[in-house]
Design an enzyme around this catalytic site. Structure first.
Site, PDB file in Angstrom:
ATOM      1  N   HIS A  58      -4.625   9.174 -40.007  1.00 42.79           N
ATOM      2  CA  HIS A  58      -3.561   9.471 -39.054  1.00 42.79           C
ATOM      3  C   HIS A  58      -4.042  10.341 -37.895  1.00 42.79           C
ATOM      4  O   HIS A  58      -3.619  10.161 -36.754  1.00 42.79           O
ATOM      5  CB  HIS A  58      -2.398  10.151 -39.780  1.00 42.79           C
ATOM      6  CG  HIS A  58      -2.784  11.374 -40.559  1.00 42.79           C
ATOM      7  ND1 HIS A  58      -2.064  12.549 -40.520  1.00 42.79           N
ATOM      8  CD2 HIS A  58      -3.819  11.617 -41.408  1.00 42.79           C
ATOM      9  CE1 HIS A  58      -2.624  13.451 -41.304  1.00 42.79           C
ATOM     10  NE2 HIS A  58      -3.691  12.910 -41.849  1.00 42.79           N
ATOM     11  N   ARG A  59      -4.920  11.286 -38.171  1.00 48.87           N
ATOM     12  CA  ARG A  59      -5.352  12.201 -37.105  1.00 48.87           C
ATOM     13  C   ARG A  59      -6.297  11.528 -36.108  1.00 48.87           C
ATOM     14  O   ARG A  59      -6.307  11.873 -34.932  1.00 48.87           O
ATOM     15  CB  ARG A  59      -5.972  13.464 -37.700  1.00 48.87           C
ATOM     16  CG  ARG A  59      -5.025  14.170 -38.649  1.00 48.87           C
ATOM     17  CD  ARG A  59      -5.091  15.661 -38.587  1.00 48.87           C
ATOM     18  NE  ARG A  59      -4.151  16.240 -39.551  1.00 48.87           N
ATOM     19  CZ  ARG A  59      -2.868  16.429 -39.335  1.00 48.87           C
ATOM     20  NH1 ARG A  59      -2.335  16.107 -38.159  1.00 48.87           N
ATOM     21  NH2 ARG A  59      -2.081  16.939 -40.269  1.00 48.87           N
TER      22      ARG A  59
ATOM     23  N   ASN B 202      -3.474   8.804 -50.395  1.00 44.96           N
ATOM     24  CA  ASN B 202      -4.553   9.643 -49.859  1.00 44.96           C
ATOM     25  C   ASN B 202      -4.006  11.025 -49.517  1.00 44.96           C
ATOM     26  O   ASN B 202      -4.424  11.648 -48.548  1.00 44.96           O
ATOM     27  CB  ASN B 202      -5.175   8.990 -48.625  1.00 44.96           C
ATOM     28  CG  ASN B 202      -6.537   9.595 -48.282  1.00 44.96           C
ATOM     29  OD1 ASN B 202      -7.127  10.332 -49.074  1.00 44.96           O
ATOM     30  ND2 ASN B 202      -7.037   9.288 -47.101  1.00 44.96           N
TER      31      ASN B 202
ATOM     32  N   ASP C 216       2.739  11.359 -47.347  1.00 49.91           N
ATOM     33  CA  ASP C 216       2.198  12.430 -48.197  1.00 49.91           C
ATOM     34  C   ASP C 216       3.293  13.113 -49.007  1.00 49.91           C
ATOM     35  O   ASP C 216       3.148  13.336 -50.208  1.00 49.91           O
ATOM     36  CB  ASP C 216       1.468  13.462 -47.341  1.00 49.91           C
ATOM     37  CG  ASP C 216       0.025  13.074 -47.069  1.00 49.91           C
ATOM     38  OD1 ASP C 216      -0.306  11.883 -47.214  1.00 49.91           O
ATOM     39  OD2 ASP C 216      -0.768  13.962 -46.708  1.00 49.91           O
TER      40      ASP C 216
ATOM     41  N   GLU D  67      -9.485  12.770 -44.854  1.00 50.72           N
ATOM     42  CA  GLU D  67      -9.076  11.386 -45.086  1.00 50.72           C
ATOM     43  C   GLU D  67     -10.191  10.405 -44.765  1.00 50.72           C
ATOM     44  O   GLU D  67     -10.275   9.321 -45.333  1.00 50.72           O
ATOM     45  CB  GLU D  67      -7.826  11.065 -44.266  1.00 50.72           C
ATOM     46  CG  GLU D  67      -6.544  11.593 -44.858  1.00 50.72           C
ATOM     47  CD  GLU D  67      -6.260  13.048 -44.550  1.00 50.72           C
ATOM     48  OE1 GLU D  67      -5.101  13.459 -44.667  1.00 50.72           O
ATOM     49  OE2 GLU D  67      -7.197  13.810 -44.206  1.00 50.72           O
TER      50      GLU D  67
ATOM     51  N   ASP E 193      -7.544  20.732 -38.841  1.00 48.90           N
ATOM     52  CA  ASP E 193      -6.785  19.536 -38.470  1.00 48.90           C
ATOM     53  C   ASP E 193      -6.557  19.433 -36.970  1.00 48.90           C
ATOM     54  O   ASP E 193      -6.165  18.373 -36.469  1.00 48.90           O
ATOM     55  CB  ASP E 193      -5.444  19.511 -39.203  1.00 48.90           C
ATOM     56  CG  ASP E 193      -5.599  19.157 -40.669  1.00 48.90           C
ATOM     57  OD1 ASP E 193      -6.666  18.638 -41.044  1.00 48.90           O
ATOM     58  OD2 ASP E 193      -4.658  19.403 -41.445  1.00 48.90           O
TER      59      ASP E 193
ATOM     60  N   LYS F 193       1.533   8.907 -42.345  1.00 50.27           N
ATOM     61  CA  LYS F 193       1.072   9.849 -43.359  1.00 50.27           C
ATOM     62  C   LYS F 193       1.673  11.235 -43.145  1.00 50.27           C
ATOM     63  O   LYS F 193       2.019  11.933 -44.100  1.00 50.27           O
ATOM     64  CB  LYS F 193      -0.456   9.920 -43.354  1.00 50.27           C
ATOM     65  CG  LYS F 193      -1.045  10.714 -44.505  1.00 50.27           C
ATOM     66  CD  LYS F 193      -2.553  10.592 -44.521  1.00 50.27           C
ATOM     67  CE  LYS F 193      -3.131  11.097 -45.826  1.00 50.27           C
ATOM     68  NZ  LYS F 193      -2.921  12.523 -46.046  1.00 50.27           N
TER      69      LYS F 193
END
Length: 422
Positions: free
Chosen positions: A377-378, A98, A53, A328, A300, A403
């Site tokens: 990623h999360r 993204n 990012d 995302e 998040d 990311k």
């Protein structure tokens, strides 16, 4: 794990103990990079995050004529940004992957360029909403066109903002507000940025924006809860320190609780200004998480908390998380689906709520599971936490964690978690 197609986690069967330093905040790094790029003079940004990012933001600034130098030392990243107070039109479309912060922030800042800027991203970014921001730019007299409310976006910059008032719908993302606030400080007149309603996703991130703007010399007056007056000060270069990423820290706090360990992050939650730091108080209550968790102001952290809820003493309902559907990936659906792979019925969607019907006996009743990460990623990092207790959890596309947390798998391994790449 950078090139592995998958990684299987072996439950450590013991407390995880050690010291891990979380990466710098992604949210703060991208704000600081942008403001340094708009400032006059050389800014030094320490403790920053080097990730996909922030890499997209840095490269976009370079494409618009701003030298950005990156240095690495002892897992710490420093960016040196040499701005001249203006941005040049890039020689072609800006590709932003993204990276939501880069897309939203640069869309607004493109209005300051005297020329045309096209901003695009990958297939996932092209599904993420940006219509409220392009509409707001239009209200400020800037010609901006999106694609059915989503990227790619074309902005015909005029070097500033012809109008002095804009109202923005921030129900989908606080990033729209942050983008306008940061950009309008570089105009030639004061601009008032106002919310069209009281609802705003993750308001705490606007506070992060205001703090960063003021550090770079901006003057902003908050007239009420939904109205800001931005003076046309521009920005001045400075030395800026980025705090550790609170969203990344949630995985380590959760790993500590799941294993009964003691992980020293080198920073106290109370010293973090990011909204997700509030998740620490909830994580500390595990395995007695509350029956209902409102995730609206720590979005998040919700996937992390959902992974913990899989082992909680009682079911947990997550509310206020409709915005997770336009991250995302659709994180509400993704977490329900992937937890369901661990044990059918473990999680379900009810409207925009996520209900996790976990229990402390999950490990005994769950089977091996191959977890799709949805290029998010999360999802990867949160579902990896489940593997700390459930045998046979395999995370597909583990490299997607780059990311925001490129060292995630290395840090787990340093704590003693056995990882088998495929």
């Amino acid at each position: 794990m950078a090139h592995a197609a998958a990684v299987t986690i072996t439950p450590p069967g013991r407390p995880l103990v050690g010291r891990v330093t979380p990466p710098g905040s992604k949210s703060i790094t991208n704000r600081a990079l942008l403001l340094a790029g708009l400032a006059r003079g050389e800014s030094v940004i320490g403790g920053a995050l080097a990730s996909d990012d922030t890499g997209h933001m840095a490269q976009a600034l370079r494409r618009m004529g701003v030298p950005v130098r990156q240095e690495e030392a002892d897992d710490a990243t420093t960016f040196t940004v040499s701005g001249n107070g203006r941005l040049a039109p890039p020689d072609g479309p800006l590709f932003l992957g993204n990276a939501g912060t880069a897309m939203r922030f640069l869309t607004a800042v493109a209005a300051l360029v005297e020329g045309t800027v096209v901003l695009d991203g990958d297939a996932h970014m092209r599904k993420r909403p940006i219509g409220p921001l392009t509409a707001a730019l239009g209200a400020l007299g800037v010609e901006a066109h999106d694609t059915a409310g989503r990227p790619p976006v074309t902005v015909h910059g005029r070097g500033g903002f012809p109008a002095d008032t804009v109202t923005i719908d921030a129900g989908l993302s606080s990033q729209y507000v942050s983008a306008l606030l940061m950009a309008t400080a570089c105009g030639d007149r004061p601009v008032t940025v106002a919310l069209s309603g009281a609802e705003i996703g993750a308001r705490g991130y606007v506070d992060l924006t205001l703090a960063a703007m003021r550090a770079f010399g901006a003057e902003v007056v908050q007239e009420d809860a939904g109205r800001w007056r931005v003076a046309p000060t521009g920005y001045r270069a400075c030395t800026y320190r980025v705090e550790p990423d609170a969203s990344a820290a949630t995985y380590l706090w959760a790993a500590e609780r799941l294993t009964g360990g003691a992980i020293d992050l080198g920073v106290a939650p109370a010293d973090m200004t990011q909204p997700d730091a509030a998740a620490h108080a909830l994580i500390a209550r595990f395995p007695n998480l509350p029956e209902t968790i409102d995730g609206s102001q720590m979005q998040d952290a919700v996937p992390t908390l959902a992974a913990l809820a899989a082992f909680n003493e009682t079911p947990v309902r997550f509310v206020g998380i409709a915005n997770l559907r336009v991250k995302e990936c659709d994180r509400v659906h993704a977490m329900a689906t992937e937890l369901g792979r661990v044990r059918p019925g473990l999680a379900r969607e009810e409207g925009d709520d996520l209900v996790v019907a976990g229990g402390p006996d999950l490990a005994a009743s769950a089977g091996p599971a191959r977890i799709e990460t949805w290029a998010d990623h999360r999802i990867a990092m949160s579902m990896a936490l489940v593997g700390l207790r459930v045998p046979g959890v395999t995370i597909l596309d583990p490299a997607c964690t780059a990311k925001t947390y490129p060292r995630y798998w290395r840090d787990l391994a340093r704590l003693g978690v056995a990882l088998r790449p495929e």
